[in-house]
Enzyme design. Structure first.
Site, PDB file in Angstrom:
ATOM      1  N   GLY A 110       0.831  -1.206   0.000  1.00 52.46           N
ATOM      2  CA  GLY A 110       0.000   0.000   0.000  1.00 52.46           C
ATOM      3  C   GLY A 110       0.860   1.249   0.000  1.00 52.46           C
ATOM      4  O   GLY A 110       0.589   2.198   0.737  1.00 52.46           O
TER       5      GLY A 110
ATOM      6  N   VAL B 123      -2.650  -7.817  -1.490  1.00 51.61           N
ATOM      7  CA  VAL B 123      -1.948  -8.601  -0.466  1.00 51.61           C
ATOM      8  C   VAL B 123      -2.843  -9.641   0.220  1.00 51.61           C
ATOM      9  O   VAL B 123      -2.343 -10.561   0.858  1.00 51.61           O
ATOM     10  CB  VAL B 123      -1.273  -7.704   0.608  1.00 51.61           C
ATOM     11  CG1 VAL B 123      -0.173  -6.866  -0.007  1.00 51.61           C
ATOM     12  CG2 VAL B 123      -2.298  -6.850   1.340  1.00 51.61           C
TER      13      VAL B 123
ATOM     14  N   ASN C 103       1.940  -2.317   5.419  1.00 54.61           N
ATOM     15  CA  ASN C 103       1.210  -1.069   5.665  1.00 54.61           C
ATOM     16  C   ASN C 103      -0.203  -1.085   5.083  1.00 54.61           C
ATOM     17  O   ASN C 103      -1.076  -0.372   5.573  1.00 54.61           O
ATOM     18  CB  ASN C 103       2.023   0.090   5.057  1.00 54.61           C
ATOM     19  CG  ASN C 103       1.201   1.349   4.901  1.00 54.61           C
ATOM     20  OD1 ASN C 103       0.996   2.079   5.870  1.00 54.61           O
ATOM     21  ND2 ASN C 103       0.708   1.611   3.687  1.00 54.61           N
TER      22      ASN C 103
ATOM     23  N   SER D 240      -2.725  -0.108  14.960  1.00 56.94           N
ATOM     24  CA  SER D 240      -3.477   1.134  15.177  1.00 56.94           C
ATOM     25  C   SER D 240      -3.824   1.201  16.655  1.00 56.94           C
ATOM     26  O   SER D 240      -3.970   0.146  17.300  1.00 56.94           O
ATOM     27  CB  SER D 240      -4.771   1.099  14.362  1.00 56.94           C
ATOM     28  OG  SER D 240      -5.692   2.062  14.851  1.00 56.94           O
TER      29      SER D 240
ATOM     30  N   TYR E  10     -12.074  -3.601  12.184  1.00 55.20           N
ATOM     31  CA  TYR E  10     -10.746  -2.974  12.039  1.00 55.20           C
ATOM     32  C   TYR E  10      -9.904  -3.190  13.298  1.00 55.20           C
ATOM     33  O   TYR E  10      -8.727  -3.564  13.224  1.00 55.20           O
ATOM     34  CB  TYR E  10     -10.967  -1.483  11.765  1.00 55.20           C
ATOM     35  CG  TYR E  10      -9.704  -0.674  11.534  1.00 55.20           C
ATOM     36  CD1 TYR E  10      -9.066  -0.678  10.285  1.00 55.20           C
ATOM     37  CD2 TYR E  10      -9.171   0.132  12.535  1.00 55.20           C
ATOM     38  CE1 TYR E  10      -7.927   0.079  10.068  1.00 55.20           C
ATOM     39  CE2 TYR E  10      -8.038   0.897  12.320  1.00 55.20           C
ATOM     40  CZ  TYR E  10      -7.413   0.874  11.084  1.00 55.20           C
ATOM     41  OH  TYR E  10      -6.283   1.634  10.869  1.00 55.20           O
TER      42      TYR E  10
ATOM     43  N   ALA F  70     -10.213  -5.536  15.512  1.00 54.77           N
ATOM     44  CA  ALA F  70      -9.836  -6.951  15.617  1.00 54.77           C
ATOM     45  C   ALA F  70      -8.644  -7.249  14.706  1.00 54.77           C
ATOM     46  O   ALA F  70      -7.708  -7.950  15.092  1.00 54.77           O
ATOM     47  CB  ALA F  70     -11.023  -7.850  15.247  1.00 54.77           C
TER      48      ALA F  70
ATOM     49  N   LYS G 114      -6.357  -5.141  13.729  1.00 55.02           N
ATOM     50  CA  LYS G 114      -5.150  -4.455  14.205  1.00 55.02           C
ATOM     51  C   LYS G 114      -4.645  -5.045  15.524  1.00 55.02           C
ATOM     52  O   LYS G 114      -3.446  -4.983  15.814  1.00 55.02           O
ATOM     53  CB  LYS G 114      -5.420  -2.949  14.343  1.00 55.02           C
ATOM     54  CG  LYS G 114      -5.739  -2.253  13.013  1.00 55.02           C
ATOM     55  CD  LYS G 114      -4.602  -2.397  12.023  1.00 55.02           C
ATOM     56  CE  LYS G 114      -4.801  -1.545  10.767  1.00 55.02           C
ATOM     57  NZ  LYS G 114      -3.669  -1.695   9.824  1.00 55.02           N
TER      58      LYS G 114
HETATM   59  P1  NAD Z   1      -4.680   5.001   2.892  1.00 57.12           P
HETATM   60  O1  NAD Z   1      -6.058   4.539   2.632  1.00 57.12           O
HETATM   61  O2  NAD Z   1      -4.288   6.362   2.437  1.00 57.12           O
HETATM   62  O3  NAD Z   1      -3.604   3.967   2.330  1.00 57.12           O
HETATM   63  C1  NAD Z   1      -3.773   2.590   2.404  1.00 57.12           C
HETATM   64  C2  NAD Z   1      -3.113   1.980   1.191  1.00 57.12           C
HETATM   65  O4  NAD Z   1      -3.300   0.549   1.240  1.00 57.12           O
HETATM   66  C3  NAD Z   1      -3.740   2.479  -0.104  1.00 57.12           C
HETATM   67  O5  NAD Z   1      -2.715   2.842  -1.003  1.00 57.12           O
HETATM   68  C4  NAD Z   1      -4.509   1.267  -0.610  1.00 57.12           C
HETATM   69  O6  NAD Z   1      -4.605   1.204  -2.027  1.00 57.12           O
HETATM   70  C5  NAD Z   1      -3.647   0.126  -0.061  1.00 57.12           C
HETATM   71  N1  NAD Z   1      -4.388  -1.121  -0.036  1.00 57.12           N
HETATM   72  C6  NAD Z   1      -5.670  -1.326   0.362  1.00 57.12           C
HETATM   73  N2  NAD Z   1      -6.016  -2.608   0.190  1.00 57.12           N
HETATM   74  C7  NAD Z   1      -4.927  -3.238  -0.348  1.00 57.12           C
HETATM   75  C8  NAD Z   1      -4.674  -4.569  -0.757  1.00 57.12           C
HETATM   76  N3  NAD Z   1      -5.604  -5.516  -0.669  1.00 57.12           N
HETATM   77  N4  NAD Z   1      -3.446  -4.869  -1.257  1.00 57.12           N
HETATM   78  C9  NAD Z   1      -2.493  -3.914  -1.373  1.00 57.12           C
HETATM   79  N5  NAD Z   1      -2.691  -2.626  -0.999  1.00 57.12           N
HETATM   80  C10 NAD Z   1      -3.899  -2.297  -0.491  1.00 57.12           C
HETATM   81  O7  NAD Z   1      -4.467   4.841   4.453  1.00 57.12           O
HETATM   82  P2  NAD Z   1      -3.336   5.351   5.467  1.00 57.12           P
HETATM   83  O8  NAD Z   1      -4.000   6.248   6.399  1.00 57.12           O
HETATM   84  O9  NAD Z   1      -2.119   5.773   4.744  1.00 57.12           O
HETATM   85  O10 NAD Z   1      -3.088   3.975   6.247  1.00 57.12           O
HETATM   86  C11 NAD Z   1      -1.938   3.166   6.102  1.00 57.12           C
HETATM   87  C12 NAD Z   1      -1.934   2.130   7.194  1.00 57.12           C
HETATM   88  O11 NAD Z   1      -1.891   2.784   8.460  1.00 57.12           O
HETATM   89  C13 NAD Z   1      -3.188   1.251   7.226  1.00 57.12           C
HETATM   90  O12 NAD Z   1      -2.837  -0.070   7.609  1.00 57.12           O
HETATM   91  C14 NAD Z   1      -4.030   1.887   8.307  1.00 57.12           C
HETATM   92  O13 NAD Z   1      -4.921   0.972   8.874  1.00 57.12           O
HETATM   93  C15 NAD Z   1      -2.955   2.332   9.262  1.00 57.12           C
HETATM   94  N6  NAD Z   1      -3.384   3.408  10.176  1.00 57.12           N
HETATM   95  C16 NAD Z   1      -3.720   4.627   9.692  1.00 57.12           C
HETATM   96  C17 NAD Z   1      -4.108   5.610  10.601  1.00 57.12           C
HETATM   97  C18 NAD Z   1      -4.470   7.001  10.167  1.00 57.12           C
HETATM   98  O14 NAD Z   1      -4.853   7.796  11.035  1.00 57.12           O
HETATM   99  N7  NAD Z   1      -4.387   7.355   8.909  1.00 57.12           N
HETATM  100  C19 NAD Z   1      -4.148   5.332  11.966  1.00 57.12           C
HETATM  101  C20 NAD Z   1      -3.810   4.061  12.409  1.00 57.12           C
HETATM  102  C21 NAD Z   1      -3.407   3.108  11.496  1.00 57.12           C
END
Ligand code: NAD
Length: 254
Positions: free
Chosen positions: A16, A71, A97, A149, A162, A164, A166
């Site tokens: 991602g 993935v 990620n 998270s 979500y 669960a 994480k």
């Molecule tokens: P985002 O939605 O901007 O990016 C997530 C990326 O994952 C995207 O590019 C998407 O295309 C890719 N993705 C989704 N499903 C996929 C798959 N099946 N195979 C490959 N790639 C896939 O989100 P973000 O905010 O940048 O989040 C990144 C990570 O951080 C995630 O795991 C999210 O749960 C975690 N997170 C984010 C936050 C936040 O506040 N933004 C907080 C806690 C955790």
């Protein structure tokens, strides 16, 4: 681990990686001299992933390539790691990620929304670890960083699926860390709070304001701040840290 002259090249696989925290992680790792495989899931995200890869090549002089793979699919995750190793060198760093949300209150949550979130967020990390760990064991070196998270550590309304997934990431991280530590591989999780990305832009304004009021630092986090932590955990300096879930949230979950 910067590339040394005449040493065999090594790379990082960032799932991602086309946007948000993933893109910032690609940048932080390339800035430290690693070749980077920028994973994206669909044809629609190819352009964004290619733009990230191009900017890494231009700005940091590393090799970088966009690689499409969902993935959650075991075969595609294997092929992602294989293609990255063939094009960019031994996979020394894996950053799991990729993640999605399908938020709903429990009584309204659909079974399909539970399954899909677990498949991408948790099974996706398992699939990529399965693909990357054998070569790391052989090399007796490797760094895995999994994106958890604060929802996974503390729970959150509307996020049974979500949270669960994480929380599962934390269990996977700790168990795998114990298994592979003797092989020179560390496995850690990063648990961000509320970071400014497309994922959180989708949260309704009223809830964003409520969350902001609960953050002691009184601001949302930047993707680059999470990326710095990931890059540290992926570095040689972090060799004695394994099996941890490190919160990065401006104090939100204190
Ligand atoms: P985002 O939605 O901007 O990016 C997530 C990326 O994952 C995207 O590019 C998407 O295309 C890719 N993705 C989704 N499903 C996929 C798959 N099946 N195979 C490959 N790639 C896939 O989100 P973000 O905010 O940048 O989040 C990144 C990570 O951080 C995630 O795991 C999210 O749960 C975690 N997170 C984010 C936050 C936040 O506040 N933004 C907080 C806690 C955790």
């Amino acid at each position: 681990m910067a590339q040394e002259m005449n040493a065999a090249p090594v790379c990082a696989v960032v799932t991602g990686g086309a946007r948000g925290i993933g893109a910032a992680v690609c940048e932080a790792l390339a800035a430290r001299g690693l070749n980077v495989a920028v994973n994206h899931s669909h044809a629609a995200s190819r352009e964004a992933a290619e733009r990230v890869a191009e900017s890494l090549r231009e700005r940091f002089g590393v090799a970088a390539q966009a690689i499409q793979a969902d993935v959650s699919d075991f075969e595609q995750a294997s092929s992602l790691v294989e293609r990255a190793a063939a094009a960019l060198g031994r996979v020394h760093v894996l950053v799991n990620n990729a993640g999605i949300t399908r938020d709903a209150l429990f009584l309204r949550m659909k079974e399909a929304d539970f399954d899909r979130v677990l498949d991408v967020n948790l099974k996706g990390a398992f699939n990529c670890c399965k693909a990357a760990v054998p070569a790391m064991c052989k090399a007796r070196a490797g760094r895995i960083v999994n994106m958890s998270s604060i929802s996974g550590l503390h729970g959150n309304v509307g996020q049974v699926n979500y949270a669960a997934s994480k929380a599962g990431i934390v269990g996977l991280t700790k168990s795998l860390a114990r298994e592979v530590a003797p092989r020179g591989i560390t496995v850690n999780a990063v648990a961000p709070g509320f970071i400014k990305t497309d994922m959180t832009n989708a949260v309704p304004e009223k809830i964003r304001e409520q969350v902001l009021g609960n953050i002691p630092e009184r601001r949302f986090g930047e993707p680059a701040e999470v990326a710095s932590l990931v890059a540290f955990l992926a570095s040689d300096e972090a060799a004695y840290i394994t099996g941890q879930a490190i919160e990065i949230d401006g104090g939100l979950a204190l």
